[in-house]
Design an enzyme around this catalytic site. Structure first.
Site, PDB file in Angstrom:
ATOM      1  N   HIS A  50     -40.020  20.068  -7.473  1.00  0.00           N
ATOM      2  CA  HIS A  50     -40.540  20.493  -6.328  1.00  0.00           C
ATOM      3  C   HIS A  50     -40.703  22.216  -7.396  1.00  0.00           C
ATOM      4  CE1 HIS A  50     -36.967  22.745  -4.641  1.00  0.00           C
ATOM      5  NE2 HIS A  50     -37.956  23.980  -5.257  1.00  0.00           N
TER       6      HIS A  50
HETATM    7  P1  TYD Z   1     -35.779  22.329  -0.320  1.00  0.00           P
HETATM    8  O1  TYD Z   1     -36.233  23.587  -0.982  1.00  0.00           O
HETATM    9  O2  TYD Z   1     -36.888  21.307  -0.477  1.00  0.00           O
HETATM   10  O3  TYD Z   1     -34.165  21.834  -1.148  1.00  0.00           O
HETATM   11  P2  TYD Z   1     -33.871  20.647  -2.350  1.00  0.00           P
HETATM   12  O4  TYD Z   1     -35.337  21.591  -3.393  1.00  0.00           O
HETATM   13  O5  TYD Z   1     -32.662  21.256  -2.230  1.00  0.00           O
HETATM   14  O6  TYD Z   1     -33.895  19.367  -1.875  1.00  0.00           O
HETATM   15  O7  TYD Z   1     -35.608  22.734   1.812  1.00  0.00           O
HETATM   16  C1  TYD Z   1     -35.440  22.009   2.076  1.00  0.00           C
HETATM   17  C2  TYD Z   1     -35.309  22.332   3.412  1.00  0.00           C
HETATM   18  O8  TYD Z   1     -34.795  23.097   3.754  1.00  0.00           O
HETATM   19  C3  TYD Z   1     -36.635  22.078   3.181  1.00  0.00           C
HETATM   20  O9  TYD Z   1     -37.468  21.548   4.483  1.00  0.00           O
HETATM   21  C4  TYD Z   1     -37.289  23.521   3.796  1.00  0.00           C
HETATM   22  C5  TYD Z   1     -36.123  24.341   4.391  1.00  0.00           C
HETATM   23  N1  TYD Z   1     -35.521  25.852   3.603  1.00  0.00           N
HETATM   24  C6  TYD Z   1     -35.519  26.430   4.711  1.00  0.00           C
HETATM   25  O10 TYD Z   1     -35.919  26.286   5.871  1.00  0.00           O
HETATM   26  N2  TYD Z   1     -35.622  27.907   3.967  1.00  0.00           N
HETATM   27  C7  TYD Z   1     -34.340  28.229   2.950  1.00  0.00           C
HETATM   28  O11 TYD Z   1     -34.325  29.184   2.473  1.00  0.00           O
HETATM   29  C8  TYD Z   1     -34.646  26.724   2.155  1.00  0.00           C
HETATM   30  C9  TYD Z   1     -34.714  27.195   0.496  1.00  0.00           C
HETATM   31  C10 TYD Z   1     -35.727  25.849   2.696  1.00  0.00           C
END
Ligand code: TYD
Length: 139
Positions: A50
């Site tokens: 992302h």
């Molecule tokens: P995501 O940013 O997509 O993680 P990665 O890039 O490591 O795969 O986040 C994973 C999940 O966590 C997504 O459902 C959103 C949630 N999330 C929060 O609720 N608060 C936060 O501060 C972050 C970073 C993620």
């Protein structure tokens, strides 16, 4: 590519480990509103895929080894995080892929804003479109 590798100051304390630290608005150019970290990741897992529209972040890995691939829509670069003194400062929208070279490596992020799902772009085509739109608006 719009990122900077930063040295996180680290003090070695004889035989009993090291201490690393950074301070908001002194060592990194933004106020920290959120800190999050990713744990319990198996070896060879991939995360990320992302970009963020406005969020500024300092990424660092205090334990283990994680390969970060950043792309600006034209080229991509790989940065290995395997040292608690190394941070990646991201101030502009960049696509990021993250690969866990070692199980249980810890990825920590100091971020400039609260969690906001609207700040995410999770489709690579939409990311490149967003960059084009942004460049046109900036002219
Ligand atoms: P995501 O940013 O997509 O993680 P990665 O890039 O490591 O795969 O986040 C994973 C999940 O966590 C997504 O459902 C959103 C949630 N999330 C929060 O609720 N608060 C936060 O501060 C972050 C970073 C993620």
């Amino acid at each position: 590519m719009q990122y900077t590798i930063t040295d996180i100051r680290t003090i070695a304390t004889n035989d009993s480990g090291s201490l690393s630290f950074f301070e908001a608005e002194r060592d990194i150019p933004f106020e920290i509103k959120r800190v999050y970290y990713i744990t319990n990741v198996p070896e060879n897992a991939d995360r990320g895929a992302h970009a963020h529209k406005a969020l500024k972040q300092l990424l660092f890995c205090p334990y283990g080894e994680i390969m970060i691939t950043l792309s600006d829509g034209v080229s991509s670069e790989k940065i290995l995080l395997n040292n608690p003194s190394r941070g990646i400062l991201i101030m502009e929208p960049l696509w990021r892929d993250m690969h866990w070279n070692i199980a249980n490596s810890v990825l920590c992020v100091a971020a400039s804003d609260y969690y906001n799902p609207d700040d995410y772009i999770r489709d690579y085509g939409a990311f490149t479109e967003y960059l084009k739109k942004r460049a046109n608006e900036e002219i």
